[in-house]
Design a protein around this motif. Structure first.
Motif, mmCIF file in Angstrom:
data_model
loop_
_atom_site.group_PDB
_atom_site.id
_atom_site.type_symbol
_atom_site.label_atom_id
_atom_site.label_comp_id
_atom_site.label_asym_id
_atom_site.label_seq_id
_atom_site.Cartn_x
_atom_site.Cartn_y
_atom_site.Cartn_z
ATOM 1 N N GLU A 69 0.858 -1.216 -0.124
ATOM 2 C CA GLU A 69 0.004 0.039 0.065
ATOM 3 C C GLU A 69 0.975 1.236 0.067
ATOM 4 O OE1 GLU A 69 -2.800 -0.400 3.251
ATOM 5 O OE2 GLU A 69 -4.160 -1.724 1.927
ATOM 6 N N LYS A 70 2.254 1.225 0.683
ATOM 7 C CA LYS A 70 2.781 2.334 0.514
ATOM 8 C C LYS A 70 3.463 2.727 -0.639
ATOM 9 C CE LYS A 70 4.113 2.897 5.478
ATOM 10 N NZ LYS A 70 3.253 4.187 5.601
ATOM 11 N N GLN A 71 3.444 1.759 -1.809
ATOM 12 C CA GLN A 71 4.028 1.928 -3.193
ATOM 13 C C GLN A 71 2.692 1.865 -3.959
ATOM 14 O OE1 GLN A 71 7.723 -0.615 -4.104
ATOM 15 N NE2 GLN A 71 6.670 -2.042 -2.777
ATOM 16 N N ASN A 72 1.491 2.321 -3.291
ATOM 17 C CA ASN A 72 0.336 2.850 -4.116
ATOM 18 C C ASN A 72 -0.294 1.322 -4.826
ATOM 19 O OD1 ASN A 72 0.458 5.426 -3.577
ATOM 20 N ND2 ASN A 72 2.012 5.880 -5.089
ATOM 21 N N GLY A 73 -0.139 0.331 -4.129
ATOM 22 C CA GLY A 73 -0.642 -0.986 -4.603
ATOM 23 C C GLY A 73 -1.841 -1.369 -3.780
ATOM 24 N N GLU A 74 -2.338 -2.404 -4.141
ATOM 25 C CA GLU A 74 -3.531 -3.218 -3.467
ATOM 26 C C GLU A 74 -3.503 -4.440 -3.387
ATOM 27 O OE1 GLU A 74 -7.142 -2.008 -5.762
ATOM 28 O OE2 GLU A 74 -7.103 -0.177 -5.260
ATOM 29 N N ILE A 75 -3.931 -4.948 -2.054
ATOM 30 C CA ILE A 75 -3.864 -6.782 -1.981
ATOM 31 C C ILE A 75 -5.253 -7.298 -1.525
ATOM 32 C CG2 ILE A 75 -3.221 -6.355 0.343
ATOM 33 C CD1 ILE A 75 -1.395 -8.856 0.034
ATOM 34 N N ASN A 76 -5.385 -8.167 -1.960
ATOM 35 C CA ASN A 76 -6.953 -8.958 -1.916
ATOM 36 C C ASN A 76 -6.493 -10.502 -1.556
ATOM 37 O OD1 ASN A 76 -8.735 -6.681 -2.409
ATOM 38 N ND2 ASN A 76 -7.411 -6.706 -4.384
ATOM 39 N N ILE A 77 -7.447 -11.077 -0.439
ATOM 40 C CA ILE A 77 -7.437 -12.467 -0.412
ATOM 41 C C ILE A 77 -8.989 -13.005 -0.726
ATOM 42 C CG2 ILE A 77 -7.589 -11.973 1.931
ATOM 43 C CD1 ILE A 77 -5.655 -14.165 2.401
ATOM 44 N N SER A 78 -8.764 -14.077 -1.365
ATOM 45 C CA SER A 78 -9.972 -15.161 -1.061
ATOM 46 C C SER A 78 -9.480 -16.677 -0.723
ATOM 47 C CB SER A 78 -10.629 -15.147 -2.602
ATOM 48 O OG SER A 78 -9.993 -15.520 -3.498
ATOM 49 N N SER A 79 -10.524 -17.297 -0.142
ATOM 50 C CA SER A 79 -10.016 -18.638 0.187
ATOM 51 C C SER A 79 -11.643 -19.424 0.431
ATOM 52 C CB SER A 79 -9.354 -18.699 1.547
ATOM 53 O OG SER A 79 -8.893 -19.724 2.000
ATOM 54 N N VAL A 80 -11.267 -20.639 0.656
ATOM 55 C CA VAL A 80 -12.268 -21.628 0.673
ATOM 56 C C VAL A 80 -11.727 -22.745 1.570
ATOM 57 C CG1 VAL A 80 -13.723 -23.540 -0.062
ATOM 58 C CG2 VAL A 80 -13.493 -21.378 -1.514
ATOM 59 N N VAL A 81 -12.299 -23.148 2.889
ATOM 60 C CA VAL A 81 -11.488 -24.014 3.624
ATOM 61 C C VAL A 81 -11.618 -25.363 2.797
ATOM 62 C CG1 VAL A 81 -12.039 -25.113 5.928
ATOM 63 C CG2 VAL A 81 -12.325 -22.607 5.720
ATOM 64 N N GLY A 82 -10.258 -26.166 3.085
ATOM 65 C CA GLY A 82 -10.334 -27.345 2.500
ATOM 66 C C GLY A 82 -9.825 -27.553 1.272
ATOM 67 N N LYS A 83 -9.926 -26.264 0.219
ATOM 68 C CA LYS A 83 -9.884 -26.268 -0.964
ATOM 69 C C LYS A 83 -8.390 -25.275 -1.491
ATOM 70 C CE LYS A 83 -14.449 -27.328 -2.903
ATOM 71 N NZ LYS A 83 -15.341 -27.031 -3.588
#
Length: 586
Positions: free
Chosen positions: A277-291
């Motif tokens: 974020e300090k380099q003007n970027g973005e981060i996202n996460i998605s997840s499914v338990v067990g997969k």
């Protein structure tokens, strides 16, 4: 930081204490055991004093929570200073003595115990570094580079390092780089490596079978600017919906037993998010338990320039060859910590160096006047006169040989202001504690005075010229203007220039025998600016051509150009001396 994280750190400390106790009792002499235990107890006391509150009325758990959680009592800057210096300094002794012990003729049982000490020590160091790293980033004290680098090479290096972390052959590491992704970009390669190593390394912890895939593609392109998207997809255990929203919070981990099973501070993902974020970027996460889990982030970069890439030096150090080069070197050490004095004395003596320790400024200047000291190792944070003040006194000495002695600062913490102070004083380089033996060896070889160059290679420069050429022309008038007309400054620059030429000849003479064109190119790259300074454009062009042929892997052409240099330089220096004498007489 929660109590559980403090308990984790204290648990690591107890484990290390047991390892040290068993090893010193069973395997070491009384003096060796005493030295190791003393350094450990110093380290332990320093760490515990930072965890427990000074108040005598609170319980231990209340003290731990109040110090770690309450930012009003201990500022981030104070925390960084205390942890960095007071904990890393004794930890340097523990790691250093373990490294020395590993070089001894040990039984297999002894060897395992030394490795246990090293593992526990390095785990503690990693925990401390994570806390420091987060503190720097969150307080705005970290800086970001903007340099040209090879993206594909960096990605391959990251995946190679991550492969070494895999202990299960059922997990495949996959890299997928879109064909539109540029090969050379401009940005901060070290921070990108840190982010990728954190994220891919995190996936490795939680994947038992399947794959981990790093993907890279261009999300946006605007003339010379890119936005690249990176994704890390794994088939791991996944993260529950209840936990995924807090996964990037500091000290947060997905499940309660995660820190027990895997260790760590819970800061890794928080640091990663801050860097992005300090380099003007973005981060996202998605997840499914067990997969599995997918983490994606974007970062902006600029178009890179092939010609601006830094020259890469060889990373491997030939230890035996390095020991030969260090044998007989005169090293002076300014270090107030007696344990570290003993440690570095033993390290350097093993390499055949003559070491001067336990010196004051007055005693040091006396030794400098009597002996040809090759290098000074300077602890910056000494009591009374600190390393900056001692270095200033040396650099202002009226004896030119003394004031030009190479100085390498070494300390357990090093701030941006320290870097500026070192540069203004004229300190040549810096080594952060704790360091490895290879780090110490490399930095000494890089910076020590080349006392034998004139003796060994001076005769090469006495060759007589057949005829003057363009490569022998110099002009000191513009350089005198750059020196504001000060002849003393001009004379000092010329002395430095001649020393640089001798170093160049020494390095090339060594490496040309083995066709080590990487080192020759590096030496040429350093020297060409010196000829530009003297307006010796003909010789500069020759050096530029030599460097280019190194990069093109043309050893025969490099040798031919080097012979031309050796043939032409003596007359250039003669013309230089004549021009300098003329200016001094005006």
């Amino acid at each position: 930081m929660s109590i559980s994280k403090t308990t984790d750190l204290l648990g690591q400390l107890s484990q290390l204490e047991r390892s040290v106790g068993e090893f010193s009792f069973e395997e070491l002499s009384a003096d060796e055991a005493k030295a190791l235990k003393k350094s450990f107890n110093t380290f332990k006391s320093s760490l515990e004093s930072k965890i427990y509150s000074p108040s005598q009325n609170n319980t231990i758990s209340e003290k731990a929570e109040s110090v770690v959680v309450d930012k009003q009592e201990v500022s981030q800057k104070q925390f960084m200073t205390h942890v960095s210096h007071e904990i890393r300094t004794p930890l340097n002794s523990i790691i250093g003595y373990a490294n020395l012990l590993k070089e001894e003729e040990l039984t297999s049982n002894q060897h395992r115990k030394v490795e246990a000490i090293q593992f526990a020590s390095n785990t503690l160091l990693k925990l401390i570094n994570e806390v420091l790293d987060y503190s720097k980033i969150s307080s705005g004290n970290t800086s970001f580079e903007s340099i040209d680098f090879k993206l594909h090479g960096l990605l391959n290096d990251v995946m190679f390092l991550c492969e070494t972390l895999l202990v299960d052959s059922q997990v495949d590491l996959i890299i997928d780089i879109d064909e539109n992704v540029p090969k050379i970009i401009k940005g901060d390669p070290s921070k990108l490596s840190q982010v990728l190593l954190n994220l891919v390394g995190n996936s490795i912890k939680f994947v038992n079978h399947g794959f981990i895939k790093l993907g890279v593609f261009v999300k946006e392109l605007n003339e010379n600017d890119y936005v690249l998207e990176f994704s890390i997809i794994d088939t791991g255990i996944g993260i529950s919906k209840e936990k995924i929203n807090s996964i990037f919070e500091r000290y947060s981990q997905a499940e309660k037993d995660t820190y027990i099973k895997y260790g760590g501070t819970g800061l890794g993902l928080s640091i990663t998010k801050e860097i992005i974020e300090k380099q003007n970027g973005e981060i996202n996460i998605s997840s499914v338990v067990g997969k599995g889990t997918t983490v994606s982030f974007t970062l902006p970069f600029s178009k890179g320039d092939l010609n601006s890439l830094p020259i890469e030096q060889e990373k491997n150090l030939d230890v035996e060859e390095a020991k030969k080069l260090l044998k007989g070197a005169e090293i002076m050490v300014f270090e107030d910590n007696l344990m570290n004095q003993h440690l570095i004395l033993e390290q350097l003596t093993k390499w055949g160096c003559n070491v001067h320790t336990n010196v004051t400024l007055e005693k040091g200047l006396t030794i400098l006047a009597a002996k040809n000291i090759d290098l000074i190792l300077m602890d910056l944070k000494m009591p009374n006169l600190n390393g900056f003040e001692v270095s200033k006194a040396i650099r202002s000495n009226e004896n030119a040989f003394i004031r030009n002695t190479p100085i390498v600062a070494f300390s357990a913490d090093f701030t941006e202001q320290d870097g500026k102070d070192c540069e203004s004083i004229g300190i040549n380089d810096f080594l952060l504690k704790p360091y490895t033996l290879n780090d110490l060896m490399s930095i000494i070889l890089k910076n020590k005075r080349k006392n034998k160059l004139t003796e060994e290679f001076g005769p090469i420069l006495q060759k007589q010229m057949i005829e003057p050429k363009e490569t022998t022309v110099v002009d000191l008038n513009s350089l005198l203007d750059d020196c504001f007309g000060e002849l003393e400054m001009l004379n000092e620059l010329i002395k430095l220039f001649k020393t640089n030429v001798l170093e160049f000849i020494g390095n090339v003479t060594i490496h040309i025998k083995t066709d080590n064109l990487v080192e020759i190119a590096f030496s040429a790259h350093k020297l060409k600016a010196s000829f530009a300074m003297l307006k010796a454009n003909g010789m500069r062009n020759l050096i530029v051509e030599l460097e280019a042929n190194c990069k093109a892997n043309e050893p025969s052409k490099v040798k031919e150009l080097y012979e031309l240099f050796l043939n032409d330089y003596p007359l250039l220096e003669n013309n230089l001396n004549i021009d300098l004498e003329r200016l001094n007489k005006q």
